[in-house]
Structure formats: C-alpha cells, structure tokens
Design a protein around this motif. Structure first.
Motif: not given
Length: 547
Positions: A295-308
């Motif tokens: 069971t894996i919950i996954t995302g790819g947000r990052s600072v260089k991707g525009g998120y704090t």
C-alpha cells in the motif's frame, strides 16, 4: 537587603539559569511563585523578552496584578493569543492584496500555521485555567508541548520566502506583534512550573490506557492481517471498497459529528497517486494498509516544482492521535528537485508503525508535537529527518541513499529554536545503514548524523548500530566553516554499536556530548521524552519505555 538589590540578584539568577539551559537538556527556569515587587514590570523582567511583555500590559488596562507564577502564565498566554490573532489577521489582509502567486503560496502556509498557533495557545489556556472547584485539565508538560508547537509554527512560516527566492516579506508583516518573543516568554514561565521528570505524565493519565482508544481499538494494531481490521471505510483502487482515493475517505472521516472515537480507514494494496491531508479537528484517524510494500501513497511535489517545503508533502497530518500502520509514504520528485517532503506530521500523540517514508531531500518533516515511530524505514539524502517535534524513532531502519554528485548525506536537521522547547529527535535501538543505491558510490559520499538547522538543535542517538559509511566526525556544521549553533546545540550519543560507533574522532563542539550514564541517556527515552507510558500501552505497538 533592599528590594532593588534583591530584584537585581533575582534577575541575574534567572539569566544564569537560561544560559545553563542552552547546554543541558533538563534544566528549567526556577521562579519565585510569590515575586510581586515592581508591579507588572517586575514580573515581565523575569522573562527572556521583557520589553514586549511590558509593552502589551502597559497598553491593556484592566488586568489584575498576579500574585503567583501560575497566574502570570495565564496572563501571558492570554496576551499571546491576542497578538497571534492580530498576526493572523494581518497575514490574511496581506493575502487579499497580494497578486504574486509565489507570495500567495507562502502566505497560505503562514495563515494556516498562525491559525494552528491560536489553536495551541487556546488549548494551553483552557488546560491551565482551572474552573472553580476543579483541577486544571492538562499537565505542565502538555502545556510546554503545545507552546513549543505554537513557536514552531511561527518559525516554519519564515523559510517559505527563501523556498521561492523572494525577499522576506513575512517578518515585516508580523513583526509588530512580537508573537515569537511572547511565546518564548510563555515557554520560560511554564518551564518554571515544570517539576523534574514531569514528562512521565500527560492528559492521558499516569496509568492505564488513554481515553481516546477503546479496548476494541487496542487490538487493531495487533492484527497481523489488515483484511481482518473492522474498518469504518475501505479504500480500493479497483472499486471494491467504499471509495477509490485515500483523501475521499479522510474527508468523510472529517465530516463525522463525533471525533472522540477511533475512525479506521483500511487502504487496500495499490499505488495511490495523490497528496493527502488530515486536517485540524479531524482527530483519531487510523490508516491501515496491506504492508509497506503493498500500500503506497505517492506524490511528486517539490520546491523546484513550485511548492513550499511545508506544502510539498505527499501526506500532511495535523489531526490529533493519528495512527498509521503498514503503509508507504513516498515523494518521487528525485534528488535534483530540492526539498520534497514525503510525510509531514504535526499530530500530537501520533504513531507510525511499520511504515516506509521515502524521498531524497527533506523526506520526513517531524514538524511538531509528540510522535512515535516504530519499525519504520526512512530513506533520504539531505536533512531527511527534520523539524521540531518531540519524537522517538525506535527499532527503525534509517537508510541514506545516493545524493547528487558532490553532495553529502545528512540524516537529521533538528529545528529547536528556543531553549525551553521540550523538543528533539531521539533515535533509539535502530540501525543506520546505506540504501542499495548508495552502496556502489559509498566511498565517495560523506554521511553525517545531523547538523543544526536552528540554534538549539537537539538530537541524540542511543544504542543504535552505525554502519561504517557514517563519518568518523559524526556530525556536520550547517555550512562548511560555519560556527552557527555549535555551542548551543545538544547532540549526544550513548552506547552505539557498529563500525562507526567509536567517538574518538567525533567533533569537538561544546554542544556535543558522549553520554556515559543511564540516568543522562534515559531523559531521551519513550517513557520520559514523549511521556510514552501514558499513551502507548495496550495499543498493540511494541515499544521499550526505557533504555
């Protein structure tokens, strides 16, 4: 002896105690409960930041002069709530007038964080203000935890500007409220009311099982198969459950009218590509998966991707008493995307059992409150366990992985900003060893156990196996050549094992310590550091209270 001389001696003693606290994790302010000389100015002079204290009470008439320290604490917390509300309102107003999307993102985080600061301060005030004929509803240790969280929230607000490389526009917005200084004053005064060893109890009660988990619920974490869990909701990608996304189940949990009972969400095997949030007031949520590989919950947000950094988290947990078992929280942004959080938790009295937390830089943000991790796998590169919770990692596997060329691995970046915060990272009876992708280049990458993110950074490593790739120095300054925090941090090791456990070549900083006695090391155990004996028994989560 005249009263002026007595006052000067008292003030000198207070400041000496404050100085000692910088170098010893157990020191607290000793204050005279009957100090009334000098009016409100005399009381304010006992705090680390007298001027904001005096300024507030001079501008607000109608208060009664306190006669003991506990009354002064209530007054300080009330004043701080008033200033926190003003700060949040100023941030909200600035957001309405802001057209820069990057600044809007920073402001959104700060508005949420200051909102939580108000919650923590209000919780403290209600807890330490006994109603007529009743006892106060929380311990002083509880209050110190919630006040520590309130200050951490204000500190977390600031770095958002640097995440987006925009000028620091947050500090001027809230500087006139002096909120951080006022919270520090609350911490110092409440610290003066903490008896030695007070961490052993919480509102959960000194013995038995906490009121927020029933006998039926205790057995949930003991079940070997998640399929046997009597869940309130089932999440399944194939449509065989109640909903197909984890967030949909969390949202349904948040709509229930009564949040005192445990709400169990069973997440069937699968890869769930989503960012989830368990918000404030969505308490007592439990996520149970089919195992960290399934069971894996996954995302790819990052600072260089525009998120704090704060908002890059794949999973953000805020509701009280959260429990997760048999899940993976993953951020796939990669090592070249900078800060990218897999799991951010500010859930008080939370448990993560047999979970995997995977990322690169800033993988796990143990933001605030009291947290316990047992049997977890944590992967990352730079500062990959960071934040300012009071947290114990026990029987965990900590796996530095391959960073970008020329980078070093740093396991922890603990963020204690005030000497009275009862926070820190404790790694106990665990293993620090290279992840598979690091092994081929292990000789070319330096790996350190921690570096000081904030001035009073506190991390201890107890009875943990250190593989040979850990640097003989053990610890790193914040930047090469920097002396920031080296005298005021508290880094310590106790009876570690493995090829890199020798402390012969460790750093020679004033803030680094080799603990030689059980009594010193036991201050950072489950029982004392996070009051675990009051809320972990009978959950089914195995734990060791002491060393």
């Amino acid at each position: 002896m005249n009263m002026l001389l007595m006052h000067k001696i008292y003030l000198l003693s207070f400041r000496l105690v404050l100085l000692l606290l910088c170098f010893h994790p157990l020191t607290t302010v000793a204050a005279d409960d009957n100090f009334t000389t000098g009016g409100i100015d005399g009381w304010c002079d006992q705090t680390p930041y007298p001027d904001p204290c005096k300024c507030y009470f001079r501008n607000h008439n109608g208060f009664r002069l306190p006669t003991q320290l506990s009354e002064f604490r209530i007054m300080l917390v009330e004043a701080t709530i008033d200033r926190a509300i003003s700060a949040r309102d100023e941030l909200t107003q600035s957001s309405r007038n802001c057209t820069d999307c990057r600044k809007q993102a920073v402001l959104a985080d700060c508005i949420d964080l200051y909102g939580d600061t108000i919650v923590q301060l209000t919780r403290t005030l209600e807890g330490v203000s006994p109603k007529a004929g009743t006892k106060k509803r929380c311990t002083d240790f509880d209050a110190q935890t919630w006040l520590s969280t309130a200050l951490t929230n204000t500190e977390t607000c600031r770095p958002g500007s640097s995440d987006f490389n925009v000028s620091d526009f947050i500090t001027p917005i809230v500087s006139n409220t002096k909120i951080s200084n006022l919270i520090s004053n609350c911490l110092a005064v409440n610290g003066g009311l903490l008896p030695t060893g007070s961490n052993s109890t919480t509102t959960a009660g000194g013995k038995g099982f906490p009121t927020w988990v029933s006998g039926k619920e205790r057995r949930l974490l003991q079940l070997k198969s998640a399929r046997a869990v009597p869940a309130n909701l089932v999440v399944a990608k194939d449509g065989s459950g109640h909903v197909t996304t984890v967030q949909a189940a969390i949202d349904l949990a948040g709509r229930r009218k009564v949040t005192s009972g445990r709400y169990v969400i069973y997440v069937k095997r699968g890869i769930y590509q989503e960012n989830i949030n368990v918000r404030l007031n969505n308490d007592n949520v439990m996520l149970v998966g089919d195992g960290m590989r399934s069971t894996i919950i996954t995302g790819g947000r990052s600072v260089k991707g525009g998120y704090t950094t704060y908002n890059s988290a794949t999973a953000g947990i805020e509701g009280l008493h959260f429990i997760a078992k048999g899940l993976t929280f993953r951020n796939t942004a990669g090592p070249d995307k900078g800060q990218a959080v897999a799991l951010r938790s500010s859930s008080d009295l939370s448990i993560f059992y047999k979970c995997s937390i995977e990322g690169y830089q800033d993988t796990l943000m143990v933001h605030s409150q009291r947290q316990f991790y047992r049997g977890c796998y944590i992967y990352g590169t730079i500062d990959f366990i960071f934040g300012n919770a009071a947290v114990v990692f026990q029987n965990c596997l900590i796996l530095p992985r391959r960073p970008l060329k020329g980078q070093a691995n740093v396991i922890t970046a603990q963020g204690r900003a005030d000497p009275f915060q009862n926070t820190g990272i404790s790694i106990h009876n665990s293993r620090i060893q290279p992840a598979p992708d690091l092994k081929p280049v292990i000789r070319t990458v330096k790996t350190y156990m921690g570096r000081p993110w904030m001035k009073y950074s506190r991390t201890v490593v107890l009875k943990t196996h250190l593989d040979s790739f850990v640097s003989p120095l053990g610890w790193s300054p914040w930047n090469e050549g920097s002396v920031f925090g080296l005298d005021t941090l508290f880094y310590a090791e106790y009876k570690n094992t493995g090829p890199a456990s020798s402390t012969t070549w460790r750093v020679r900083w004033k803030g680094f310590h080799v603990l030689n006695t059980d009594s010193d090391a036991s201050a950072f155990t489950v029982g004392r550091f996070i009051a675990g004996t009051a809320w972990l028994p009978h959950t089914g989560v195995p734990y060791t209270s002491g060393l």
